[in-house]
Design a protein around this motif. Structure first.
Motif, PDB file in Angstrom:
ATOM      1  N   CYS A   1      52.543  50.306  38.914  1.00 50.53           N
ATOM      2  CA  CYS A   1      53.376  49.109  38.936  1.00 50.53           C
ATOM      3  C   CYS A   1      53.319  48.514  37.534  1.00 50.53           C
ATOM      4  N   ASP A   2      54.445  48.532  36.829  1.00 45.54           N
ATOM      5  CA  ASP A   2      54.477  47.990  35.466  1.00 45.54           C
ATOM      6  C   ASP A   2      54.299  46.478  35.444  1.00 45.54           C
ATOM      7  N   LYS A   3      54.813  45.792  36.450  1.00 50.37           N
ATOM      8  CA  LYS A   3      54.737  44.328  36.476  1.00 50.37           C
ATOM      9  C   LYS A   3      53.283  43.855  36.601  1.00 50.37           C
ATOM     10  N   CYS A   4      52.514  44.475  37.499  1.00 52.98           N
ATOM     11  CA  CYS A   4      51.116  44.086  37.727  1.00 52.98           C
ATOM     12  C   CYS A   4      50.138  44.837  36.820  1.00 52.98           C
TER      13      CYS A   4
ATOM     14  N   GLY B   1      57.092  44.836  43.918  1.00 55.43           N
ATOM     15  CA  GLY B   1      57.988  45.439  42.933  1.00 55.43           C
ATOM     16  C   GLY B   1      58.007  46.954  43.037  1.00 55.43           C
ATOM     17  N   ASP B   2      58.820  47.554  42.184  1.00 57.06           N
ATOM     18  CA  ASP B   2      58.963  49.010  42.150  1.00 57.06           C
ATOM     19  C   ASP B   2      57.714  49.665  41.580  1.00 57.06           C
ATOM     20  N   ILE B   3      57.432  50.853  42.097  1.00 55.66           N
ATOM     21  CA  ILE B   3      56.342  51.676  41.586  1.00 55.66           C
ATOM     22  C   ILE B   3      56.892  53.061  41.299  1.00 55.66           C
ATOM     23  N   TYR B   4      56.180  53.804  40.467  1.00 53.72           N
ATOM     24  CA  TYR B   4      56.599  55.169  40.148  1.00 53.72           C
ATOM     25  C   TYR B   4      55.369  56.043  39.948  1.00 53.72           C
ATOM     26  N   LEU B   5      55.566  57.330  40.078  1.00 51.30           N
ATOM     27  CA  LEU B   5      54.499  58.312  39.941  1.00 51.30           C
ATOM     28  C   LEU B   5      54.156  58.468  38.465  1.00 51.30           C
ATOM     29  N   ASP B   6      52.855  58.466  38.154  1.00 47.92           N
ATOM     30  CA  ASP B   6      52.449  58.659  36.761  1.00 47.92           C
ATOM     31  C   ASP B   6      52.705  60.102  36.339  1.00 47.92           C
TER      32      ASP B   6
ATOM     33  N   LYS C   1      59.588  62.464  47.870  1.00 51.58           N
ATOM     34  CA  LYS C   1      60.544  61.578  47.187  1.00 51.58           C
ATOM     35  C   LYS C   1      61.006  60.446  48.100  1.00 51.58           C
ATOM     36  N   GLU C   2      61.221  60.736  49.378  1.00 48.99           N
ATOM     37  CA  GLU C   2      61.661  59.706  50.323  1.00 48.99           C
ATOM     38  C   GLU C   2      60.579  58.629  50.503  1.00 48.99           C
ATOM     39  N   LEU C   3      59.324  59.042  50.541  1.00 51.80           N
ATOM     40  CA  LEU C   3      58.223  58.089  50.646  1.00 51.80           C
ATOM     41  C   LEU C   3      58.151  57.227  49.394  1.00 51.80           C
ATOM     42  N   LEU C   4      58.284  57.849  48.245  1.00 45.71           N
ATOM     43  CA  LEU C   4      58.235  57.113  46.987  1.00 45.71           C
ATOM     44  C   LEU C   4      59.355  56.076  46.911  1.00 45.71           C
ATOM     45  N   ASP C   5      60.508  56.391  47.471  1.00 46.53           N
ATOM     46  CA  ASP C   5      61.646  55.470  47.455  1.00 46.53           C
ATOM     47  C   ASP C   5      61.393  54.205  48.275  1.00 46.53           C
ATOM     48  N   ILE C   6      60.580  54.292  49.331  1.00 42.49           N
ATOM     49  CA  ILE C   6      60.366  53.121  50.185  1.00 42.49           C
ATOM     50  C   ILE C   6      59.083  52.357  49.863  1.00 42.49           C
ATOM     51  N   LEU C   7      58.178  52.969  49.095  1.00 40.76           N
ATOM     52  CA  LEU C   7      56.936  52.289  48.747  1.00 40.76           C
ATOM     53  C   LEU C   7      57.183  51.207  47.700  1.00 40.76           C
ATOM     54  N   ALA C   8      56.423  50.133  47.793  1.00 37.32           N
ATOM     55  CA  ALA C   8      56.475  49.042  46.822  1.00 37.32           C
ATOM     56  C   ALA C   8      55.052  48.603  46.520  1.00 37.32           C
ATOM     57  N   CYS C   9      54.880  47.962  45.400  1.00 38.15           N
ATOM     58  CA  CYS C   9      53.572  47.430  45.031  1.00 38.15           C
ATOM     59  C   CYS C   9      53.158  46.396  46.078  1.00 38.15           C
ATOM     60  N   PRO C  10      51.971  46.529  46.661  1.00 40.87           N
ATOM     61  CA  PRO C  10      51.544  45.564  47.676  1.00 40.87           C
ATOM     62  C   PRO C  10      51.252  44.175  47.111  1.00 40.87           C
ATOM     63  N   LYS C  11      51.051  44.077  45.809  1.00 43.94           N
ATOM     64  CA  LYS C  11      50.737  42.786  45.205  1.00 43.94           C
ATOM     65  C   LYS C  11      52.002  41.974  44.909  1.00 43.94           C
ATOM     66  N   CYS C  12      52.983  42.593  44.239  1.00 43.92           N
ATOM     67  CA  CYS C  12      54.176  41.861  43.822  1.00 43.92           C
ATOM     68  C   CYS C  12      55.446  42.306  44.550  1.00 43.92           C
TER      69      CYS C  12
END
Length: 57
Positions: free
Chosen positions: A31-34, A18-23, A5-16
């Motif tokens: 990444c919903d934006k990309c 933006g926020d990412i989440y586990l499927d 969970k801590e890793l997921l909190d600091i990860l971001a989409c490398p393209k935009c």
């Protein structure tokens, strides 16, 4: 698959950056934006834009 969970909190989409989440299946980070999904292999997210796949509805 399980991702820290801590890793997921600091990860971001490398393209935009933006926020990412586990499927729902736990197989990738979305990444919903990309509209990309970054695969998780051996509990390690592959955060390379060229390795990402388009999200299918």
């Amino acid at each position: 698959m399980s991702i820290n969970k801590e890793l997921l909190d600091i990860l971001a989409c490398p393209k935009c950056k933006g926020d990412i989440y586990l499927d729902d299946a736990g197989n990738g980070l979305i990444c919903d934006k990309c509209k990309l999904i970054y695969e998780i292999k051996d509990d390690i997210p592959i955060m390379l834009i060229e390795k990402a796949r388009p999200v299918t509805p």
